[in-house]
Write a protein that holds these residues in place. Structure first.
Motif, PDB file in Angstrom:
ATOM      1  N   ILE A   1      12.805  47.889  19.109  1.00  0.00           N
ATOM      2  CA  ILE A   1      13.994  47.025  19.095  1.00  0.00           C
ATOM      3  C   ILE A   1      13.859  45.931  20.145  1.00  0.00           C
ATOM      4  O   ILE A   1      14.128  44.743  19.884  1.00  0.00           O
ATOM      5  CB  ILE A   1      15.262  47.864  19.322  1.00  0.00           C
ATOM      6  CG1 ILE A   1      15.508  48.804  18.133  1.00  0.00           C
ATOM      7  CG2 ILE A   1      16.475  46.969  19.551  1.00  0.00           C
ATOM      8  CD1 ILE A   1      16.650  49.766  18.346  1.00  0.00           C
ATOM      9  N   GLU A   2      13.424  46.280  21.341  1.00  0.00           N
ATOM     10  CA  GLU A   2      13.237  45.297  22.399  1.00  0.00           C
ATOM     11  C   GLU A   2      12.135  44.305  22.047  1.00  0.00           C
ATOM     12  O   GLU A   2      12.247  43.106  22.298  1.00  0.00           O
ATOM     13  CB  GLU A   2      12.902  46.023  23.706  1.00  0.00           C
ATOM     14  CG  GLU A   2      12.568  45.127  24.881  1.00  0.00           C
ATOM     15  CD  GLU A   2      13.750  44.289  25.351  1.00  0.00           C
ATOM     16  OE1 GLU A   2      13.529  43.370  26.168  1.00  0.00           O
ATOM     17  OE2 GLU A   2      14.884  44.556  24.907  1.00  0.00           O
ATOM     18  N   ALA A   3      11.045  44.795  21.449  1.00  0.00           N
ATOM     19  CA  ALA A   3       9.942  43.903  21.067  1.00  0.00           C
ATOM     20  C   ALA A   3      10.389  42.900  20.003  1.00  0.00           C
ATOM     21  O   ALA A   3      10.034  41.710  20.071  1.00  0.00           O
ATOM     22  CB  ALA A   3       8.768  44.732  20.555  1.00  0.00           C
TER      23      ALA A   3
ATOM     24  N   LEU B   1      10.300  38.809  20.318  1.00  0.00           N
ATOM     25  CA  LEU B   1       9.564  37.998  19.342  1.00  0.00           C
ATOM     26  C   LEU B   1      10.498  37.108  18.539  1.00  0.00           C
ATOM     27  O   LEU B   1      10.075  36.070  18.021  1.00  0.00           O
ATOM     28  CB  LEU B   1       8.764  38.915  18.414  1.00  0.00           C
ATOM     29  CG  LEU B   1       7.607  39.664  19.085  1.00  0.00           C
ATOM     30  CD1 LEU B   1       6.989  40.675  18.130  1.00  0.00           C
ATOM     31  CD2 LEU B   1       6.543  38.681  19.567  1.00  0.00           C
ATOM     32  N   ALA B   2      11.755  37.497  18.414  1.00  0.00           N
ATOM     33  CA  ALA B   2      12.713  36.627  17.728  1.00  0.00           C
ATOM     34  C   ALA B   2      13.064  35.421  18.591  1.00  0.00           C
ATOM     35  O   ALA B   2      13.276  34.311  18.073  1.00  0.00           O
ATOM     36  CB  ALA B   2      13.977  37.421  17.368  1.00  0.00           C
ATOM     37  N   GLU B   3      13.136  35.617  19.896  1.00  0.00           N
ATOM     38  CA  GLU B   3      13.446  34.501  20.789  1.00  0.00           C
ATOM     39  C   GLU B   3      12.263  33.544  20.929  1.00  0.00           C
ATOM     40  O   GLU B   3      12.447  32.331  20.974  1.00  0.00           O
ATOM     41  CB  GLU B   3      13.845  35.053  22.165  1.00  0.00           C
ATOM     42  CG  GLU B   3      15.161  35.820  22.159  1.00  0.00           C
ATOM     43  CD  GLU B   3      15.458  36.419  23.525  1.00  0.00           C
ATOM     44  OE1 GLU B   3      14.601  36.304  24.438  1.00  0.00           O
ATOM     45  OE2 GLU B   3      16.547  37.013  23.691  1.00  0.00           O
ATOM     46  N   ARG B   4      11.050  34.106  20.979  1.00  0.00           N
ATOM     47  CA  ARG B   4       9.841  33.278  21.099  1.00  0.00           C
ATOM     48  C   ARG B   4       8.817  33.779  20.084  1.00  0.00           C
ATOM     49  O   ARG B   4       7.955  34.593  20.394  1.00  0.00           O
ATOM     50  CB  ARG B   4       9.264  33.356  22.509  1.00  0.00           C
ATOM     51  CG  ARG B   4      10.134  32.745  23.592  1.00  0.00           C
ATOM     52  CD  ARG B   4       9.412  32.834  24.932  1.00  0.00           C
ATOM     53  NE  ARG B   4       8.127  32.136  24.875  1.00  0.00           N
ATOM     54  CZ  ARG B   4       7.120  32.359  25.730  1.00  0.00           C
ATOM     55  NH1 ARG B   4       7.236  33.281  26.664  1.00  0.00           N
ATOM     56  NH2 ARG B   4       5.996  31.667  25.631  1.00  0.00           N
TER      57      ARG B   4
ATOM     58  N   ASP C   1       5.428  48.745  23.032  1.00  0.00           N
ATOM     59  CA  ASP C   1       5.786  48.971  24.434  1.00  0.00           C
ATOM     60  C   ASP C   1       5.254  47.873  25.341  1.00  0.00           C
ATOM     61  O   ASP C   1       5.844  47.585  26.393  1.00  0.00           O
ATOM     62  CB  ASP C   1       5.223  50.311  24.910  1.00  0.00           C
ATOM     63  CG  ASP C   1       5.853  51.489  24.190  1.00  0.00           C
ATOM     64  OD1 ASP C   1       7.028  51.383  23.806  1.00  0.00           O
ATOM     65  OD2 ASP C   1       5.170  52.514  24.007  1.00  0.00           O
ATOM     66  N   ALA C   2       4.134  47.257  24.961  1.00  0.00           N
ATOM     67  CA  ALA C   2       3.467  46.277  25.812  1.00  0.00           C
ATOM     68  C   ALA C   2       4.000  44.858  25.640  1.00  0.00           C
ATOM     69  O   ALA C   2       3.596  43.962  26.392  1.00  0.00           O
ATOM     70  CB  ALA C   2       1.962  46.287  25.531  1.00  0.00           C
ATOM     71  N   VAL C   3       4.881  44.625  24.697  1.00  0.00           N
ATOM     72  CA  VAL C   3       5.334  43.262  24.395  1.00  0.00           C
ATOM     73  C   VAL C   3       5.983  42.575  25.596  1.00  0.00           C
ATOM     74  O   VAL C   3       5.677  41.415  25.891  1.00  0.00           O
ATOM     75  CB  VAL C   3       6.273  43.270  23.173  1.00  0.00           C
ATOM     76  CG1 VAL C   3       6.948  41.910  22.992  1.00  0.00           C
ATOM     77  CG2 VAL C   3       5.496  43.635  21.915  1.00  0.00           C
ATOM     78  N   PRO C   4       6.884  43.225  26.359  1.00  0.00           N
ATOM     79  CA  PRO C   4       7.476  42.524  27.508  1.00  0.00           C
ATOM     80  C   PRO C   4       6.446  42.045  28.516  1.00  0.00           C
ATOM     81  O   PRO C   4       6.619  40.974  29.120  1.00  0.00           O
ATOM     82  CB  PRO C   4       8.408  43.572  28.119  1.00  0.00           C
ATOM     83  CG  PRO C   4       8.762  44.470  26.984  1.00  0.00           C
ATOM     84  CD  PRO C   4       7.513  44.541  26.156  1.00  0.00           C
ATOM     85  N   ALA C   5       5.373  42.802  28.726  1.00  0.00           N
ATOM     86  CA  ALA C   5       4.337  42.381  29.672  1.00  0.00           C
ATOM     87  C   ALA C   5       3.469  41.279  29.082  1.00  0.00           C
ATOM     88  O   ALA C   5       3.122  40.304  29.774  1.00  0.00           O
ATOM     89  CB  ALA C   5       3.477  43.583  30.070  1.00  0.00           C
ATOM     90  N   LEU C   6       3.095  41.405  27.814  1.00  0.00           N
ATOM     91  CA  LEU C   6       2.245  40.382  27.180  1.00  0.00           C
ATOM     92  C   LEU C   6       3.000  39.068  27.001  1.00  0.00           C
ATOM     93  O   LEU C   6       2.368  38.013  26.860  1.00  0.00           O
ATOM     94  CB  LEU C   6       1.753  40.893  25.827  1.00  0.00           C
ATOM     95  CG  LEU C   6       0.872  42.148  25.864  1.00  0.00           C
ATOM     96  CD1 LEU C   6       0.490  42.577  24.451  1.00  0.00           C
ATOM     97  CD2 LEU C   6      -0.375  41.902  26.701  1.00  0.00           C
ATOM     98  N   ASP C   7       4.312  39.114  27.014  1.00  0.00           N
ATOM     99  CA  ASP C   7       5.112  37.902  26.886  1.00  0.00           C
ATOM    100  C   ASP C   7       4.922  36.979  28.095  1.00  0.00           C
ATOM    101  O   ASP C   7       5.273  35.799  28.032  1.00  0.00           O
ATOM    102  CB  ASP C   7       6.591  38.288  26.736  1.00  0.00           C
ATOM    103  CG  ASP C   7       7.465  37.108  26.376  1.00  0.00           C
ATOM    104  OD1 ASP C   7       7.135  36.379  25.423  1.00  0.00           O
ATOM    105  OD2 ASP C   7       8.484  36.896  27.064  1.00  0.00           O
TER     106      ASP C   7
END
Length: 434
Positions: A411-413, A417-420, A374-380
């Motif tokens: 799925i969103e994470a 991570l696939a893009e970066r 859940d935190a991946v979009p913010a940590l990005d």
């Protein structure tokens, strides 16, 4: 312990509410990846599902409703045996046995024809392999265990549908022994005075700011907040117990008695709202100084819910009628948990800490790396070096979900991570800038 089937006609609004919240709580696991949040929702769903069946309204009825599921499973065995005996005497035959034979025949047909189709077409065989779990001793044991638990739950549910429990007698009756006026006025009045003194200090602190705290307490602002929050949380909980006990045992026969209940308990309730506000203010300062964590967010939500309960208590005290209060208090707690799930707590924590890093240069990367997908979009949003440290463990453990584990957050994470990719694990400090 049981009432006739017609009892289900008195549905009201509580049962649909508990049923809807049960479904919503179970659906959290499809949207949020935080395991701790889903466990809380799952445990709460067990409570709301029980209340859907038992329809307990009072505090004692809600507590007793926890015994309904195991009792229903045990009593359903006798109930099922009696129904089979009744079917046999009426000439309808053992319906359960015929149903079991039908299920076994269906499974046998699916196995035979499924094996034939799998051997005939490789694509179909791949689809079957993806849908069916790998057979092993542990898998067989798990499925047998799950089948037994689910079967017992369904059987108990069928019994409760046929003979719903009657918990209406658990509500407190109008006749109960009351205290004398002097027995409760003195302790509550002294407690009011103590609360008033504390609130006066808190008003000075809230409006005086950090300079006032540093001058009078000899502590840093963060230390002042950390030292007081947990004590104020305990005060809020104990105050609810005091108000509940006084409201239950205080006399109300005369107009003077009712006025005293409203004045003393109402004053204590309003003063408690200031204590709740002070506790939340301290937690906000604490999180700004040390960063947000799951525990700090969760206890802040609990404190805010206690504030809402005090508001409900104040409303109930106006009319001196609180039969609706237990259900409303528990219902708001369930809604608070659902609101927390909608707000996405792990992402909120990550966003708060990322924003704090941009302002102060302080961040606990080790803690953030333990958050869920859940935190991946913010940590990005972190700089590359800190981003890799925070996301490396999530990227390393990321794997595609099968159809039973589908989760929108993961799925969103995986897309981010696939893009970066976070493949370069540089030197990762335990705490950066502390």
């Amino acid at each position: 312990m049981s009432r006739p089937l017609g009892g289900w006609q008195r549905i009201g609004w509580l049962r649909p509410f508990w049923a809807a919240t049960t479904v919503a709580l179970l659906g959290v696991g499809t949207i949020r990846a935080a395991g701790w949040l889903f466990v809380l929702c799952l445990l709460t769903a067990a409570v709301t599902a029980t209340l859907t069946l038992a329809d307990g309204r009072s505090v004692r009825a809600m507590l007793l409703s926890a015994l309904v599921p195991p009792a229903a499973v045990i009593r359903s065995l006798t109930w099922l045996a009696k129904r089979r005996a009744g079917n046999a005497r009426s000439g309808r035959g053992p319906a359960v046995g015929r149903t079991l034979v039908s299920v076994l025949v269906s499974v046998g047909l699916l196995v035979v024809f499924g094996l034939l189709f799998s051997s005939a077409d490789a694509a179909f065989a791949g689809l079957v392999d993806a849908l069916l779990p790998e057979l092993s001793g542990a898998t067989v044991f798990r499925w047998v265990f799950v089948f037994g638990v689910v079967g017992a739950a369904l059987l108990g549910g069928a019994y409760v549908l046929a003979a719903p429990p009657d918990l209406t007698g658990m509500a407190s009756g109008p006749s109960r022994r009351r205290l004398r006026r002097a027995d409760w006025i003195l302790p509550v009045a002294l407690l009011d005075a103590l609360f008033a003194g504390f609130v006066a200090v808190q008003v000075t602190t809230l409006f005086g700011g950090s300079d006032h705290v540093l001058r009078t307490a000899g502590l840093s602002y963060a230390e002042y907040a950390r030292r007081g929050f947990w004590q104020l949380l305990a005060v809020s909980l104990l105050t609810l117990l005091v108000i509940g006990a006084a409201a239950r045992w205080a006399p109300r026969e005369s107009r003077a008695d009712r006025a005293l209940v409203r004045i003393l308990l109402g004053g204590l309730t309003l003063l408690s709202l200031v204590v709740v506000a002070s506790a939340l203010f301290r937690m906000d300062v604490y999180a700004d100084a040390y960063g947000a964590t799951r525990l700090r967010l969760l206890v802040a939500v609990c404190e805010a819910w206690l504030g809402l309960v005090f508001v409900l208590v104040a409303v109930a005290g106006v009319r001196l009628a609180a039969r609706w209060l237990p259900g409303m208090a528990l219902g708001t707690a369930v809604l608070a948990l659902l609101a927390l799930a909608v707000a996405n707590p792990d992402r909120l924590i990550a966003e708060h800490n990322v924003d704090r890093y941009r302002q102060s240069g302080q961040i606990d990367v080790a803690y953030l790396s333990g958050l869920s997908a859940d935190a991946v979009p913010a940590l990005d949003r972190l700089p590359d070096s800190l981003r890799d440290c925070a996301l490396w463990s999530l990227a390393a453990g990321s794997r595609p979900d099968d159809w039973r584990e589908t989760n929108l957050a993961r799925i969103e994470a995986r897309r981010i991570l696939a893009e970066r990719p976070a493949t370069s694990r540089r030197f990762c400090p335990t705490r950066s800038g502390w």
